[in-house]
Enzyme design. Structure first.
Site, PDB file in Angstrom:
ATOM      1  N   ASP A  86       0.673  -1.288  -0.149  1.00 23.66           N
ATOM      2  CA  ASP A  86      -0.087   0.451   0.061  1.00 23.66           C
ATOM      3  C   ASP A  86       0.387   1.728   0.152  1.00 23.66           C
ATOM      4  OD1 ASP A  86      -2.460  -1.366  -0.088  1.00 23.66           O
ATOM      5  OD2 ASP A  86      -2.728  -1.545   2.398  1.00 23.66           O
ATOM      6  N   ASP A 133       0.642  -0.618   5.959  1.00 18.32           N
ATOM      7  CA  ASP A 133      -1.192  -1.067   5.142  1.00 18.32           C
ATOM      8  C   ASP A 133      -2.599  -0.958   5.765  1.00 18.32           C
ATOM      9  OD1 ASP A 133      -1.421  -3.106   3.630  1.00 18.32           O
ATOM     10  OD2 ASP A 133      -2.004  -4.648   5.077  1.00 18.32           O
ATOM     11  N   LYS A 171      -6.017  -0.814   6.567  1.00 17.32           N
ATOM     12  CA  LYS A 171      -6.923  -2.345   6.055  1.00 17.32           C
ATOM     13  C   LYS A 171      -8.778  -1.630   7.232  1.00 17.32           C
ATOM     14  CE  LYS A 171      -5.130  -5.017   5.947  1.00 17.32           C
ATOM     15  NZ  LYS A 171      -4.477  -6.304   3.582  1.00 17.32           N
TER      16      LYS A 171
END
Length: 357
Positions: free
Chosen positions: A254, A267, A269
């Site tokens: 990412d 990352d 989420k």
């Protein structure tokens, strides 16, 4: 045997201070008659010499027993059995070690920026080939418990989206190499994608400000990560592919940026349920360290990363939970990732052997 146990108990009682065993007068009982007198409301403990037996009571009730002598240890073994000297195994501890160890960090690289580094974040496209992705490896090596919960989630998704809708979602799930969390709305396919697009727009250089879609920036997920974004700077890569040529896997990370002054693989989420602990993120830490290890040895990158960050954002806009992973924690998860990668390789090897020629 019973007599021996009785003698042992008597020895323990005699060894107690102020306790003595004396012969009592013989009392005869008769079953031919019964005296039904009125009961007296008498406390039976009032007649006990409490001072005389206080030491005995304290020794029995105390959580800190007196030190065992060899004799008392022998008596305890007789009454209760031998003492186990084995420590109970720690929950979740995996005794296995990777057979083919490979370091997560590259000693030939620095985490400091070089003058030759590009001024704009790297965005290397993912090349589709036969090399397995990080997500595929993790999917194919899930534990039975993970498979159980995944199956429950799958059945719930089919009820919401239908068979065809779930197949469409599942196909995009494999292509994007991201684990987008379930959502109750019909636009589940787009929510994760829009969240990442909005973050990419926010973290891109200022020259692209006029190209931003303001509608993307109004979601609850973006509101949820506002306090995290304040600590993010020095973006090095966005939605960029990595490949580990030695360990033979690929992935699409990412973001690589500084979080509170430390360079991290980040990352992003999304979740409907709070995940305040890193254990609640399941395999996400393995995903982060897999990207990190690949990037640190990928020739497309001139720097390396030693920390990770998992940010769990919430649709209702409540503050996201950041899970920071330092170098030591990343190394621990890296060993677990190597085990999963070896398990995947072994499983594929066995499948190829079983295929008819």
């Amino acid at each position: 045997m019973k007599m021996k146990l009785f003698q042992t108990i008597c020895r323990q009682l005699r060894s107690s201070k102020g306790f003595s065993v004396e012969s009592a007068a013989l009392v005869a009982f008769s079953t031919s008659s019964y005296c039904c007198g009125r009961k007296k409301n008498v406390n039976p403990y009032e007649e006990v010499d409490q001072e005389k037996y206080s030491n005995l009571v304290q020794s029995v009730l105390s959580s800190r027993g007196v030190a065992h002598t060899p004799g008392s240890v022998e008596e305890d073994a007789l009454l209760c059995g031998p003492v186990s000297k084995h420590k109970p195994p720690k929950q979740g501890e995996d005794p296995r070690v990777p057979q083919n160890w490979f370091p997560i960090f590259n000693p030939e690289r620095s985490d400091k920026p070089n003058a030759s580094d590009p001024s704009v974040p790297l965005k290397i496209p993912l090349q589709r080939n036969v090399i397995p992705s990080v997500t595929r490896v993790l999917q194919q090596t899930m534990t039975k418990r993970q498979v159980f919960w995944l199956e429950r989630w799958k059945q719930r998704m089919i009820l919401e989206l239908g068979e065809d809708g779930f197949k469409e979602y599942n196909s995009s799930f494999h292509v994007c190499d991201h684990v987008y969390v379930k959502n109750l709305a019909r636009d589940i396919f787009l929510q994760g994608k829009r969240f990442h697009e909005a973050l990419e727009s926010i973290l891109s250089p200022q020259e692209t400000l006029k190209e931003r879609d303001e509608n993307l920036l109004k979601s609850g997920y973006i509101e949820s990560v506002q306090h995290i974004l304040k600590d993010v700077s020095g973006v090095r890569a966005l939605e960029s592919a990595v490949q580990h040529e030695t360990l033979n896997y690929i992935g699409l990370l990412d973001c690589v940026a500084e979080y509170q002054g430390k360079l991290c693989v980040i990352d992003w989420k999304t979740s409907e349920k709070p995940k305040p602990f890193i254990q609640s993120t399941f395999d996400n830490p393995l995903q982060v360290v897999a990207y990190m290890g690949a990037m640190n040895h990928d020739t497309n990158y001139s720097f390396q990363v030693q920390c990770g960050l998992i940010v769990v954002a919430y649709k209702d806009g409540s503050p996201a939970h950041p899970h920071f992973m330092d170098a030591e924690l990343c190394s621990q998860y890296w060993a677990k990732w190597l085990l999963r990668l070896e398990e995947y390789t072994e499983k594929k090897k066995n499948q190829n052997i079983q295929k008819p020629e």
